[in-house]
Design an enzyme around this catalytic site. Structure first.
Site, short mmCIF file in Angstrom:
data_model
loop_
_atom_site.label_atom_id
_atom_site.label_comp_id
_atom_site.label_asym_id
_atom_site.label_seq_id
_atom_site.Cartn_x
_atom_site.Cartn_y
_atom_site.Cartn_z
N GLU A 11 -83.41 41.28 0.12
CA GLU A 11 -84.72 40.87 0.61
C GLU A 11 -85.48 40.09 -0.46
O GLU A 11 -85.52 40.49 -1.63
CB GLU A 11 -85.54 42.10 1.00
CG GLU A 11 -86.94 41.80 1.51
CD GLU A 11 -87.72 43.07 1.81
OE1 GLU A 11 -88.40 43.10 2.85
OE2 GLU A 11 -87.64 44.03 1.02
N GLU A 49 -91.85 47.80 9.83
CA GLU A 49 -92.19 48.23 8.48
C GLU A 49 -93.60 47.78 8.15
O GLU A 49 -93.82 46.81 7.43
CB GLU A 49 -91.19 47.67 7.46
CG GLU A 49 -91.34 48.31 6.09
CD GLU A 49 -90.58 47.57 5.00
OE1 GLU A 49 -89.76 48.21 4.33
OE2 GLU A 49 -90.82 46.36 4.81
#
Length: 266
Positions: free
Chosen positions: A147, A244
């Site tokens: 990420e 998230e």
């Protein structure tokens, strides 16, 4: 939109009004079919197995372990030349949990570049660690995702753009490594989310969502979520979309955004 999008509850962020032991059932009661949990390592694998079995949820993602808050390892150590052995030990722990929970994705956290380490050295270390981790994970049928994180949230993070993350994955040469395309981080770091989505789509293995700039649920900020989700479907995305985000009020109250978009859960 029928049958095209599937959302997972990130239980580090959602249902935090409840103890961990109640979050899986709460997510299932809210209609979710899958869950993410960043760092399960303070709890035995057997607990998660029971929570998954009782709730009927599927575990789709965990993160690699991180160090203590406030240290240079709080966001991972995969880019730290002085911590290669420690990173590998941590990755084996992640792989043990992934295997035990039948979880196919491990988010390998790249980490903050140490002050006395050059960018080139940090990236070389990260590439080597991703390559090594990919080999270990492939033996169990597990994939790893990398990420890019915006510098507003984590100053000094070694990978901040999709192009940088893609470069690491390409250089690592792992067929089972891909991008964790976090729409919140993309917007904060680069903007032009749908262009990034299209450009790097072949490498996207997982998507996460939160609105920008507050990191609350979609619909509380500046992004056009109907447009973004429609583009994901047009591109043919078949994976999970992790929720998230930090609920602006309570988790359940904040889930109203999901109903027009979700086609498999709520």
């Amino acid at each position: 939109m029928a049958g095209k999008l599937q959302f997972s509850a990130n239980l580090k962020w959602l249902f935090t009004e409840l103890p961990l032991e109640e979050r899986y059932d709460a997510a299932a009661a809210a209609g979710f079919k899958a869950a993410e949990f960043a760092w399960p390592y303070d709890y035995p694998i057997e607990l998660f197995c029971k929570l998954l079995k009782d709730s009927g949820l599927r575990q789709v993602l965990i993160n690699t372990p991180v160090g203590k808050s406030g240290t240079d390892k709080a966001s991972g150590q995969a880019c730290h030349p002085d911590s290669i052995s420690a990173f590998r030990e941590d990755f084996f722990a992640a792989l043990e949990y992934a295997n035990g929970l039948d979880c196919e994705l491990i988010h390998l956290q790249a980490g903050i570049r140490q002050k006395d380490v050059s960018e080139a050295a940090a990236l070389e270390t990260l590439i080597n660690n991703v390559s090594w981790a990919g080999v270990q994970a492939k033996k169990s049928g597990v994939s790893i995702v990398l990420e890019a994180v915006n510098l507003n949230d984590i100053p000094g993070f070694v990978v901040t753009t999709q192009a940088q993350a893609q470069h690491v994955i390409t250089q690592a040469g792992c067929s089972n490594a891909g991008l964790l395309f976090d729409i919140y981080h993309v917007q904060r770091s680069e903007g032009d989310v749908t262009s990034r989505m299209k450009e790097f789509f072949p490498s996207i293995h997982h998507v996460q969502v939160a609105d920008s700039p507050g990191r609350n649920e979609p619909g509380t900020g500046e992004l056009n979520w109907s447009f973004l989700f429609e583009r994901l479907m047009q591109l043919g995305y078949k994976g999970w979309i992790g929720c998230e985000y930090r609920p602006a009020t309570s988790t359940v109250e904040g889930l109203h955004w999901l109903k027009p978009h979700n086609t498999t859960n709520l």
